[in-house]
Design a protein around this motif. Structure first.
Motif, PDB file in Angstrom:
ATOM      1  N   HIS A  85     133.167  14.720  -2.463  1.00 10.13           N
ATOM      2  CA  HIS A  85     133.649  13.947  -3.616  1.00 10.13           C
ATOM      3  C   HIS A  85     135.171  14.085  -3.651  1.00 10.13           C
ATOM      4  CE1 HIS A  85     129.581  13.368  -5.287  1.00 10.13           C
ATOM      5  NE2 HIS A  85     129.352  14.622  -4.910  1.00 10.13           N
ATOM      6  N   PRO A  86     135.923  13.113  -3.138  1.00 13.91           N
ATOM      7  CA  PRO A  86     137.376  13.292  -2.957  1.00 13.91           C
ATOM      8  C   PRO A  86     138.135  13.541  -4.252  1.00 13.91           C
ATOM      9  CG  PRO A  86     136.719  11.016  -2.551  1.00 13.91           C
ATOM     10  CD  PRO A  86     135.462  11.802  -2.652  1.00 13.91           C
ATOM     11  N   LEU A  87     137.700  12.942  -5.348  1.00 13.02           N
ATOM     12  CA  LEU A  87     138.358  13.161  -6.643  1.00 13.02           C
ATOM     13  C   LEU A  87     137.517  14.011  -7.586  1.00 13.02           C
ATOM     14  CD1 LEU A  87     139.898   9.612  -7.326  1.00 13.02           C
ATOM     15  CD2 LEU A  87     140.997  11.631  -6.335  1.00 13.02           C
ATOM     16  N   GLY A  88     136.457  14.575  -7.081  1.00  9.97           N
ATOM     17  CA  GLY A  88     135.597  15.396  -7.916  1.00  9.97           C
ATOM     18  C   GLY A  88     134.497  14.593  -8.574  1.00  9.97           C
ATOM     19  N   VAL A  89     133.795  15.238  -9.521  1.00 13.49           N
ATOM     20  CA  VAL A  89     132.719  14.592 -10.264  1.00 13.49           C
ATOM     21  C   VAL A  89     132.987  14.743 -11.751  1.00 13.49           C
ATOM     22  CG1 VAL A  89     131.003  14.959  -8.446  1.00 13.49           C
ATOM     23  CG2 VAL A  89     131.293  16.688 -10.234  1.00 13.49           C
ATOM     24  N   ASP A  90     132.375  13.845 -12.559  1.00 20.28           N
ATOM     25  CA  ASP A  90     132.566  13.920 -14.003  1.00 20.28           C
ATOM     26  C   ASP A  90     131.560  14.884 -14.626  1.00 20.28           C
ATOM     27  OD1 ASP A  90     130.175  12.553 -13.962  1.00 20.28           O
ATOM     28  OD2 ASP A  90     130.973  10.703 -14.813  1.00 20.28           O
TER      29      ASP A  90
END
Length: 333
Positions: A85-90
């Motif tokens: 997940h390149p920008l992370g997860v919510d």
């Protein structure tokens, strides 16, 4: 013997000696504005990325990665099957890069549709008011003044909360609903709520274009070419749509480019406050709203939608500045 005239190649004529068309002059002036050119390139890249979101996005839009235990997860989080997940997860475990792409598609689609329809509405009503005058001018001008006297944000909040929270629907034809659903890459039920939001923004957003076009029409209707058209029997409708409106479009184009930034911010504001685009449809505004509860523990989280939102808004403003300089008749070079 008579000398034969030799044809002169156009590429041999000095540039300053050639006649340039109006479009070439405008393009040359616009290209001088480096920030405007860079902003236009950035907007095109963002629009293409948003349009190709179903292809570029590494995950489905609403897919929840149950393997990620840290939610929200930081950039570089590894999920199930070793997927990154390149920008992370919510906070629900959804991929933020995927949501960002789909949110760009939603926010930019709303901005372009609202500005296009509101500017068209304002141009037509402003041309009628300025060119025909009389009762048309009185009714349209008083309506514009009334709408401008009302604070925009409270009216947007009240109308959006009433219509969206009560699941009201605009009686739009099926092809309109399906077209909006395709542009948003969202189900029809979600598209109906977005149509309500766009309707509110269009109803309250046409006044600026109407005032600009009315002023242009008041100036142009007394010109000699209008009198010549009347002398040869041209109708009012033909004069307005074939001559008045095309000759008064320069300030409208500038207003539209600046209006795009305003609509992006307005949509993000309403979505942030919970009366705009609703979950699970992603937009930059509701992504910011979801991030506010975790921003002190995860300060990077609001930056994911916040940075592109700021860059897109600034880019539209720079494009507007470039168009204003390019279309200014007072500039000679």
């Amino acid at each position: 013997m008579t000398a034969t005239a030799q044809p002169i190649a156009l590429d041999k004529i000095p540039r300053e000696g050639r006649e340039e068309s109006q479009l070439q002059i405008v393009m040359r002036r616009f290209l001088r504005h480096r920030l405007a050119v860079a902003s236009l390139i950035f907007i095109i890249i963002m629009f293409i990325a948003a349009l190709l979101a179903p292809v570029i996005a590494p995950f489905p839009r609403d897919a929840i990665d149950i393997a990620v235990t840290a939610r929200p997860g930081p950039p570089g989080t590894v999920g199930s099957g070793g997927q990154l997940h390149p920008l992370g997860v919510d906070h629900l475990g959804r991929d933020l890069f995927t949501r960002l792409l789909y949110g760009a598609r939603v926010s930019l689609s709303i901005a372009f549709i609202v500005v296009l329809l509101s500017e068209m509405m304002g141009v037509i009503l402003g041309a009628i008011a300025g060119f025909l005058g009389g009762w048309f001018d009185t009714i349209i001008s008083r309506t514009v003044e009334f709408l401008l006297s009302i604070p925009t944000l409270p009216i947007l909040l009240i109308t959006a909360s009433i219509l969206i929270r009560t699941d009201a629907q605009i009686p739009a034809p099926a092809f309109v609903t399906n077209g909006v659903a395709w542009m948003l890459a969202a189900p029809t039920q979600e598209a109906n709520k977005v149509i309500v939001l766009m309707f509110i923004l269009i109803v309250l957003g046409w006044t600026g274009a109407a005032r600009l076009m009315r002023g242009m029409a008041l100036t142009l209707r007394n010109q000699d070419f209008v009198e010549a058209l009347r002398a040869v029997g041209a109708s009012n409708a033909r004069i307005m749509f074939r001559h008045i409106i095309p000759n008064g479009l320069a300030p409208i184009l500038v207003n539209a480019s600046l209006g795009l930034a305003g609509i992006v911010i307005a949509e993000a504001t309403l979505s942030f406050l919970g009366v705009g685009v609703q979950e699970p449809t992603p937009s930059w505004g509701n992504m910011l709203s979801a991030a506010q509860s975790y921003m002190f523990q995860h300060p990077w989280l609001p930056l994911v939608p916040g940075i592109p939102l700021c860059l897109v808004t600034i880019s539209f403003n720079f494009i507007g500045d470039g168009l204003r300089d390019a279309l200014d008749p007072r500039l000679k070079r």
